[in-house]
Design an enzyme around this catalytic site. Structure first.
Site, PDB file in Angstrom:
ATOM      1  N   ARG A 145      -4.570   7.131  -0.328  1.00 23.02           N
ATOM      2  CA  ARG A 145      -3.743   5.920  -0.326  1.00 23.02           C
ATOM      3  C   ARG A 145      -4.164   4.998  -1.470  1.00 23.02           C
ATOM      4  O   ARG A 145      -5.278   5.098  -1.994  1.00 23.02           O
ATOM      5  CB  ARG A 145      -3.923   5.211   1.003  1.00 23.02           C
ATOM      6  CG  ARG A 145      -5.357   4.692   1.316  1.00 23.02           C
ATOM      7  CD  ARG A 145      -5.570   3.218   1.095  1.00 23.02           C
ATOM      8  NE  ARG A 145      -4.664   2.320   1.764  1.00 23.02           N
ATOM      9  CZ  ARG A 145      -4.734   1.948   3.036  1.00 23.02           C
ATOM     10  NH1 ARG A 145      -5.732   2.400   3.779  1.00 23.02           N
ATOM     11  NH2 ARG A 145      -3.862   1.104   3.538  1.00 23.02           N
ATOM     12  N   CYS A 180       0.867  -1.184   0.000  1.00 29.40           N
ATOM     13  CA  CYS A 180       0.000   0.000   0.000  1.00 29.40           C
ATOM     14  C   CYS A 180       0.897   1.225   0.000  1.00 29.40           C
ATOM     15  O   CYS A 180       2.025   1.150   0.466  1.00 29.40           O
ATOM     16  CB  CYS A 180      -0.818   0.106   1.286  1.00 29.40           C
ATOM     17  SG  CYS A 180      -2.108  -1.118   1.447  1.00 29.40           S
ATOM     18  N   ASN A 210       0.024  -1.990   5.916  1.00 30.14           N
ATOM     19  CA  ASN A 210       0.653  -3.197   6.451  1.00 30.14           C
ATOM     20  C   ASN A 210       2.073  -2.934   6.952  1.00 30.14           C
ATOM     21  O   ASN A 210       2.842  -2.199   6.314  1.00 30.14           O
ATOM     22  CB  ASN A 210       0.716  -4.279   5.363  1.00 30.14           C
ATOM     23  CG  ASN A 210      -0.436  -5.253   5.503  1.00 30.14           C
ATOM     24  OD1 ASN A 210      -1.335  -5.063   6.313  1.00 30.14           O
ATOM     25  ND2 ASN A 210      -0.404  -6.316   4.716  1.00 30.14           N
TER      26      ASN A 210
HETATM   27  C1  LIG Z   1      -4.684  -5.477   3.963  1.00 26.32           C
HETATM   28  C2  LIG Z   1      -4.727  -3.975   4.249  1.00 26.32           C
HETATM   29  C3  LIG Z   1      -3.337  -3.432   4.060  1.00 26.32           C
HETATM   30  C4  LIG Z   1      -2.909  -3.539   2.635  1.00 26.32           C
HETATM   31  C5  LIG Z   1      -1.424  -3.527   2.576  1.00 26.32           C
HETATM   32  O1  LIG Z   1      -0.728  -2.771   3.226  1.00 26.32           O
HETATM   33  N1  LIG Z   1      -0.906  -4.426   1.765  1.00 26.32           N
HETATM   34  C6  LIG Z   1       0.507  -4.601   1.676  1.00 26.32           C
HETATM   35  C7  LIG Z   1       0.867  -6.068   1.671  1.00 26.32           C
HETATM   36  S1  LIG Z   1       2.542  -6.182   2.074  1.00 26.32           S
HETATM   37  O2  LIG Z   1       2.800  -5.578   3.345  1.00 26.32           O
HETATM   38  O3  LIG Z   1       3.290  -5.591   1.016  1.00 26.32           O
HETATM   39  O4  LIG Z   1       2.800  -7.621   2.142  1.00 26.32           O
HETATM   40  C8  LIG Z   1      -5.204  -3.650   5.662  1.00 26.32           C
HETATM   41  C9  LIG Z   1      -5.340  -2.114   5.823  1.00 26.32           C
HETATM   42  C10 LIG Z   1      -6.456  -1.898   6.845  1.00 26.32           C
HETATM   43  C11 LIG Z   1      -6.783  -3.311   7.351  1.00 26.32           C
HETATM   44  C12 LIG Z   1      -8.154  -3.527   7.987  1.00 26.32           C
HETATM   45  C13 LIG Z   1      -8.383  -2.547   9.149  1.00 26.32           C
HETATM   46  O5  LIG Z   1      -7.291  -2.527  10.051  1.00 26.32           O
HETATM   47  C14 LIG Z   1      -9.683  -2.854   9.888  1.00 26.32           C
HETATM   48  C15 LIG Z   1      -9.826  -4.321  10.317  1.00 26.32           C
HETATM   49  C16 LIG Z   1      -8.951  -4.641  11.504  1.00 26.32           C
HETATM   50  C17 LIG Z   1      -9.138  -6.079  11.959  1.00 26.32           C
HETATM   51  O6  LIG Z   1      -8.288  -6.320  13.036  1.00 26.32           O
HETATM   52  C18 LIG Z   1      -8.816  -7.035  10.814  1.00 26.32           C
HETATM   53  C19 LIG Z   1      -9.712  -6.738   9.640  1.00 26.32           C
HETATM   54  C20 LIG Z   1      -9.616  -5.282   9.150  1.00 26.32           C
HETATM   55  C21 LIG Z   1     -10.784  -5.130   8.157  1.00 26.32           C
HETATM   56  C22 LIG Z   1      -8.260  -4.984   8.467  1.00 26.32           C
HETATM   57  C23 LIG Z   1      -7.996  -5.949   7.281  1.00 26.32           C
HETATM   58  C24 LIG Z   1      -6.656  -5.653   6.566  1.00 26.32           C
HETATM   59  O7  LIG Z   1      -5.595  -5.935   7.433  1.00 26.32           O
HETATM   60  C25 LIG Z   1      -6.571  -4.164   6.117  1.00 26.32           C
HETATM   61  C26 LIG Z   1      -7.622  -3.971   5.025  1.00 26.32           C
END
Ligand SMILES: C[C@H](CCC(=O)NCCS(=O)(=O)O)[C@H]1CC[C@H]2[C@@H]3[C@H](O)C[C@@H]4C[C@H](O)CC[C@]4(C)[C@H]3C[C@H](O)[C@]12C
Length: 325
Positions: free
Chosen positions: A16, A2, A79
């Site tokens: 974002r 992200c 993340n």
């Molecule tokens: C997956 C998302 C982040 C995307 C990201 O950064 N990807 C990068 C992957 S990597 O690092 O390069 O491997 C994160 C951002 C916000 C997160 C959400 C939010 O924190 C809100 C909730 C929180 C809960 O604890 C889990 C579900 C959830 C609904 C989360 C699911 C997921 O972890 C999300 C959607």
């Protein structure tokens, strides 16, 4: 992966990309001033600043990914896998679960000055939302029109860093991301001059050669440098259309196309959506992988004194503007 970025023209913009291999089911969610937030360890908050952002709604609760409030503060969780560690509950501090962090800050802070004050008393704790939605390993960028900070909860405690470039990606920790910008200080939007050897005739044979060396891959450290270079050099007119369009172009520099980042056999990370908040005016713009048209939800069109969440579905499906039929 992200990427988040800020941008200032006449108004202040924050947004974002959300890159992942699947969607949790997202909506644009407004929590008006009288929607009661029931914080797990610090009790109820019956009224607060209104918030708008992208969220997954579970049990009538907005699990925000990125959002802004009506006072001009915005934040996003990205993340931070392998580095994020949340604390156990402690006495004499404000114990806020990871999933409550965005509502906790945006419901009561009208500036980064107030955010910093609130962060002095916070302990981000490892209480999961539910068994089905366990802890997400994140770090955050929080911004107003004057400044940005990065918040990282790690095994050695809570870190709050000034973020002078106003961008964030994923790993490694923020100080390392900032440090690597030193390696690119020679980059320029201007054409290079020959400082290599004055006795050699070297030719700037192509436009854009001042940016030679800017990393082009999808790793989080490369995206950090690329979006920082793009953001600090991006020039835009001041109108809303020009600013929003330019903001999407800035985040377009780190867009992920299906097929280029395999995360498991046959599974690919893509830019599921890109958001752009006009933080000054409370308008949430977004587009998605499947729908390049920019859609928008304006919080001030809604009854912000309500006590009920207001949700809009994410509009999917390309809308192609045929000109001859
Ligand atoms: C997956 C998302 C982040 C995307 C990201 O950064 N990807 C990068 C992957 S990597 O690092 O390069 O491997 C994160 C951002 C916000 C997160 C959400 C939010 O924190 C809100 C909730 C929180 C809960 O604890 C889990 C579900 C959830 C609904 C989360 C699911 C997921 O972890 C999300 C959607």
């Amino acid at each position: 992966m992200c990427t988040a970025a800020t941008y200032k023209t006449k108004d202040f913009y924050f947004g974002r990309t959300l890159d992942y291999e699947f969607s949790y089911g997202d909506q644009i969610v407004i929590t008006p001033r009288n929607y009661a937030f029931n914080f797990r360890h610090v009790g109820d908050m019956k009224n607060h600043y209104a918030i708008i952002g992208m969220a997954h709604v579970a049990e009538d609760y907005p699990l925000y990914y990125d959002a802004m409030n009506e006072k001009g503060v915005a934040m996003a969780g990205l993340n931070f896998v392998g580095n994020a560690v949340y604390a156990a509950i402690k006495p004499d501090v404000e114990n806020i679960a990871q999933f409550e962090f965005i509502p906790w800050i945006l419901s009561q802070c009208s500036s980064l000055v107030e955010v910093r004050e609130l962060l002095e008393r916070i302990n981000i704790v490892n209480t999961p939302f539910s068994e089905q939605l366990p802890l997400a390993q994140l770090h955050w960028i929080i911004s107003d029109e004057n400044e940005s900070i990065t918040v990282e909860s790690m095994s050695d405690g809570l870190h709050i860093y000034d973020n002078p470039v106003g961008v964030l990606t994923n790993n490694p920790p923020f100080p390392q991301q900032m440090f690597q910008l030193n390696n690119y200080m020679y980059l320029s939007p201007k054409q290079p001059r020959n400082t290599f050897c004055e006795n050699l005739t070297l030719d700037a044979y192509s436009r854009g050669m001042g940016g030679l060396g800017l990393p082009g891959d999808l790793s989080s450290s490369s995206r950090f440098v690329r979006v920082a270079f793009t953001k600090v050099n991006a020039i835009s007119g001041e109108s809303e259309e020009e600013s929003v369009s330019q903001f999407f172009h800035i985040l377009g520099s780190v867009d992920q196309q299906r097929g280029c980042c395999e995360v498991a056999d046959g599974k690919y990370e893509i830019t599921l959506y890109t958001s752009c908040c006009n933080v000054t005016k409370g308008i949430y713009y977004y587009n998605t992988y499947e729908n390049h048209q920019i859609s928008a939800v304006d919080m001030h069109v809604e009854n912000l004194d309500s006590d009920k969440m207001i949700c809009y579905p994410v509009i999917q499906g390309e809308r192609i503007n045929y000109q001859n039929k």
